[in-house]
Design an enzyme around this catalytic site. Structure first.
Site, PDB file in Angstrom:
ATOM      1  N   ARG A 188       0.821  -1.212   0.000  1.00 49.33           N
ATOM      2  CA  ARG A 188       0.000   0.000   0.000  1.00 49.33           C
ATOM      3  C   ARG A 188       0.858   1.266   0.000  1.00 49.33           C
ATOM      4  NH1 ARG A 188      -5.685  -0.418   1.838  1.00 49.33           N
ATOM      5  NH2 ARG A 188      -6.353  -2.293   0.776  1.00 49.33           N
ATOM      6  N   ARG A 217      -7.228  10.827  -6.389  1.00 51.95           N
ATOM      7  CA  ARG A 217      -8.443  10.067  -6.061  1.00 51.95           C
ATOM      8  C   ARG A 217      -9.682  10.952  -6.216  1.00 51.95           C
ATOM      9  NH1 ARG A 217     -12.398   7.690  -4.066  1.00 51.95           N
ATOM     10  NH2 ARG A 217     -12.384   6.270  -2.277  1.00 51.95           N
ATOM     11  N   ASP A 239      -6.993  -3.655  -7.380  1.00 54.67           N
ATOM     12  CA  ASP A 239      -7.537  -4.236  -6.154  1.00 54.67           C
ATOM     13  C   ASP A 239      -7.827  -5.712  -6.360  1.00 54.67           C
ATOM     14  OD1 ASP A 239      -8.583  -3.112  -3.406  1.00 54.67           O
ATOM     15  OD2 ASP A 239      -9.898  -4.746  -4.000  1.00 54.67           O
ATOM     16  N   TYR A 295     -14.446 -12.695   0.572  1.00 61.56           N
ATOM     17  CA  TYR A 295     -15.254 -11.505   0.257  1.00 61.56           C
ATOM     18  C   TYR A 295     -16.448 -11.871  -0.621  1.00 61.56           C
ATOM     19  CZ  TYR A 295     -11.510  -8.626   2.177  1.00 61.56           C
ATOM     20  OH  TYR A 295     -10.582  -8.059   3.026  1.00 61.56           O
ATOM     21  N   ARG A 353      -3.922   6.491   0.717  1.00 68.69           N
ATOM     22  CA  ARG A 353      -4.497   7.698   1.324  1.00 68.69           C
ATOM     23  C   ARG A 353      -3.559   8.473   2.229  1.00 68.69           C
ATOM     24  NH1 ARG A 353      -9.800   4.532   3.114  1.00 68.69           N
ATOM     25  NH2 ARG A 353      -8.112   3.017   3.293  1.00 68.69           N
TER      26      ARG A 353
HETATM   27  O1  CP3 Z   1      -0.189  -2.053  -2.310  1.00 66.12           O
HETATM   28  C1  CP3 Z   1      -0.485  -1.191  -3.163  1.00 66.12           C
HETATM   29  O2  CP3 Z   1      -0.085   0.006  -3.078  1.00 66.12           O
HETATM   30  C2  CP3 Z   1      -1.268  -1.600  -4.412  1.00 66.12           C
HETATM   31  C3  CP3 Z   1      -2.654  -1.398  -4.379  1.00 66.12           C
HETATM   32  C4  CP3 Z   1      -3.575  -2.315  -3.583  1.00 66.12           C
HETATM   33  C5  CP3 Z   1      -4.839  -1.874  -3.106  1.00 66.12           C
HETATM   34  N1  CP3 Z   1      -5.498  -2.950  -2.577  1.00 66.12           N
HETATM   35  C6  CP3 Z   1      -5.345  -0.506  -3.196  1.00 66.12           C
HETATM   36  C7  CP3 Z   1      -6.454  -0.080  -2.321  1.00 66.12           C
HETATM   37  C8  CP3 Z   1      -3.470  -3.673  -3.249  1.00 66.12           C
HETATM   38  C9  CP3 Z   1      -2.290  -4.607  -3.457  1.00 66.12           C
HETATM   39  C10 CP3 Z   1      -4.691  -4.059  -2.626  1.00 66.12           C
HETATM   40  C11 CP3 Z   1      -4.973  -5.423  -2.183  1.00 66.12           C
HETATM   41  C12 CP3 Z   1      -6.176  -5.682  -1.385  1.00 66.12           C
HETATM   42  N2  CP3 Z   1      -7.430  -5.151  -1.549  1.00 66.12           N
HETATM   43  C13 CP3 Z   1      -6.236  -6.614  -0.332  1.00 66.12           C
HETATM   44  C14 CP3 Z   1      -5.111  -7.518   0.100  1.00 66.12           C
HETATM   45  C15 CP3 Z   1      -4.040  -6.798   0.835  1.00 66.12           C
HETATM   46  C16 CP3 Z   1      -4.435  -6.254   2.165  1.00 66.12           C
HETATM   47  O3  CP3 Z   1      -4.321  -5.021   2.335  1.00 66.12           O
HETATM   48  O4  CP3 Z   1      -4.794  -7.042   3.040  1.00 66.12           O
HETATM   49  C17 CP3 Z   1      -7.547  -6.609   0.166  1.00 66.12           C
HETATM   50  C18 CP3 Z   1      -8.073  -7.434   1.316  1.00 66.12           C
HETATM   51  C19 CP3 Z   1      -8.299  -5.686  -0.622  1.00 66.12           C
HETATM   52  C20 CP3 Z   1      -9.755  -5.384  -0.523  1.00 66.12           C
HETATM   53  C21 CP3 Z   1      -9.986  -3.992  -0.143  1.00 66.12           C
HETATM   54  N3  CP3 Z   1      -9.658  -2.901  -0.927  1.00 66.12           N
HETATM   55  C22 CP3 Z   1     -10.589  -3.515   1.044  1.00 66.12           C
HETATM   56  C23 CP3 Z   1     -11.075  -4.385   2.162  1.00 66.12           C
HETATM   57  C24 CP3 Z   1     -10.612  -2.117   0.950  1.00 66.12           C
HETATM   58  C25 CP3 Z   1     -11.264  -1.166   1.916  1.00 66.12           C
HETATM   59  C26 CP3 Z   1     -10.409  -0.898   3.107  1.00 66.12           C
HETATM   60  C27 CP3 Z   1      -9.684   0.389   2.937  1.00 66.12           C
HETATM   61  O5  CP3 Z   1      -8.467   0.426   3.191  1.00 66.12           O
HETATM   62  O6  CP3 Z   1     -10.356   1.375   2.591  1.00 66.12           O
HETATM   63  C28 CP3 Z   1      -9.982  -1.749  -0.272  1.00 66.12           C
HETATM   64  C29 CP3 Z   1      -9.784  -0.374  -0.770  1.00 66.12           C
HETATM   65  C30 CP3 Z   1      -8.418   0.000  -1.252  1.00 66.12           C
HETATM   66  N4  CP3 Z   1      -7.603  -0.781  -2.015  1.00 66.12           N
HETATM   67  C31 CP3 Z   1      -7.795   1.267  -1.043  1.00 66.12           C
HETATM   68  C32 CP3 Z   1      -6.560   1.212  -1.718  1.00 66.12           C
HETATM   69  C33 CP3 Z   1      -5.548   2.320  -1.828  1.00 66.12           C
HETATM   70  C34 CP3 Z   1      -8.398   2.438  -0.312  1.00 66.12           C
HETATM   71  C35 CP3 Z   1      -9.482   3.007  -1.190  1.00 66.12           C
HETATM   72  C36 CP3 Z   1      -9.598   4.501  -1.164  1.00 66.12           C
HETATM   73  O7  CP3 Z   1      -8.741   5.223  -1.732  1.00 66.12           O
HETATM   74  O8  CP3 Z   1     -10.610   4.963  -0.619  1.00 66.12           O
END
Ligand code: CP3
Length: 348
Positions: A28, A41, A78, A154, A32
């Site tokens: 990540r 975003r 994602d 999920y 944010r």
């Molecule tokens: O690592 C990186 O920088 C690459 C991008 C990336 C995202 N999600 C961007 C994201 C990667 C590799 C993921 C993987 C992901 N997505 C996982 C596995 C890794 C982990 O973190 O456990 C999972 C479980 C998800 C599913 C997911 N996506 C959830 C549950 C959420 C909501 C929780 C949250 O943090 O808001 C997301 C959203 C998400 N994916 C965001 C980002 C940057 C935040 C969204 C936003 O900008 O509002």
């Protein structure tokens, strides 16, 4: 193996060569906590629009590389794009996370289709192609997907859960149905990752965020076996592509996961002791991790200490410095600089 460096330290570590320095990237790293991410975003309709826009997704992937001396970029996307590509309804609710129409029975499962996936995911491949042109020479491009188990949690629950209860219950009560869902995900994920490699991804990471929620026998069935199939399909379609497996929370299971799935490296959770990581690395596997994301929030002496302790334990081993899980939004961007500076100084 000849010790010819590729010029990309992370590829050297993954291929078993001696690297010129410990490679660093952070899960990540685009997100944010960065004001420039929040600005980009805001230009997208919503989070999914950001994932499917090659312009914006390329931009946010590159943002952390402009600030920090990192050794890899990870494609911005994602893990839930695959369920959506299969035809499951998906939206991200602001401040709450993902919502999907849950897969409850055979009728729901039968509605999911592999044939539309490639078209649906084509914009992601365009992002990968642009990134592979844009990165500095020493930076490797990581493509990724969720592991079948984690994505299924999920798809079955329809949202994130504390204990992955719905998927665990389906796996116990309807193992045949759940097995079909997992098989479908293995195939869809292999196709998706091979397309990423074709578009220019140089490393693949498989995120099994919820691997730690299963007892051992279920872990073997739903984490190890599908990951082994997925890695075999990747090896068939893209021989030589390095694969990092992140079975988060596997604990004592990491060793067997490393030996039986065929991954080149494992990424480990924050809870694993640096000495245990060194033990695993001593058995011939590259190990990635595992600074506490909250130590990164805290910064200061506790972060310095964590970096020194980890690098001290992993000295001489195949190690990729990373966190034990993703950067959280309240992290100060300055603390990311602190982590990287400290690691580079440790080796200087
Ligand atoms: O690592 C990186 O920088 C690459 C991008 C990336 C995202 N999600 C961007 C994201 C990667 C590799 C993921 C993987 C992901 N997505 C996982 C596995 C890794 C982990 O973190 O456990 C999972 C479980 C998800 C599913 C997911 N996506 C959830 C549950 C959420 C909501 C929780 C949250 O943090 O808001 C997301 C959203 C998400 N994916 C965001 C980002 C940057 C935040 C969204 C936003 O900008 O509002």
């Amino acid at each position: 193996m000849a010790d010819i460096k590729t010029g990309k330290p992370i590829l050297d570590v993954l291929d078993g060569r001696t690297a010129t320095r410990t490679p660093i990237w952070l899960m990540r790293q685009a997100g944010r906590y960065l004001p420039e991410y929040r600005a980009t975003r805001a230009q997208a309709r919503d989070f999914l629009d950001l994932c499917y826009s090659p312009d914006l997704a390329t931009e946010v992937t590159l943002q952390p590389l402009r600030r920090y001396d990192l050794d890899a970029a990870i494609l911005f996307a994602d893990i839930l794009l695959i369920p959506q590509a299969l035809g499951q309804n998906l939206k991200f609710v602001e401040g709450e996370g993902p919502r999907l129409e849950p897969v409850k029975d055979a009728t729901d499962l039968d509605r999911l289709r592999l044939d539309g996936c490639a078209d649906h995911l084509a914009p992601v491949m365009e992002t990968v192609r642009r990134l592979s042109q844009a990165l500095p020479a020493h930076v490797a491009l990581i493509g990724f997907a969720g592991a079948p188990w984690t994505v299924a949690t999920y798809m079955v629950a329809g949202q994130g859960t504390d204990d992955q209860g719905p998927a665990r219950m389906m796996a116990y009560r309807q193992p045949e149905l759940f097995g079909k869902l997992i098989d479908l995900l293995v195939q869809a994920t292999a196709d998706y990752l091979l397309a990423q490699v074709k578009a220019g991804a140089e490393i693949i990471q498989i995120f099994d965020t919820w691997a730690g929620s299963l007892p051992q026998a279920e872990f073997d069935k739903w984490v190890i076996a599908p990951t082994r199939k997925l890695v075999a399909l990747l090896r068939q379609g893209a021989p030589g592509i390095p694969v990092i497996g992140f079975a988060r929370g596997a604990g004592m299971g990491h060793g067997i996961y490393a030996k039986t799935t065929g991954v080149d490296a494992i990424s480990v959770e924050t809870q694993m002791a640096p000495s245990a990581m060194a033990d695993l690395a001593g058995q011939g596997i590259a190990v990635q991790g595992n600074i506490d994301p909250l130590a990164l929030v805290a910064g200061g002496p506790c972060l310095d200490h964590a970096v020194d302790e980890l690098l001290g334990a992993m000295k001489g081993h195949r190690h990729i410095l990373n966190l034990g899980h993703g950067i959280v939004p309240q992290t100060s961007p300055d603390h990311v600089s602190q982590l990287i500076d400290r690691a580079r100084k440790f080796e200087a």
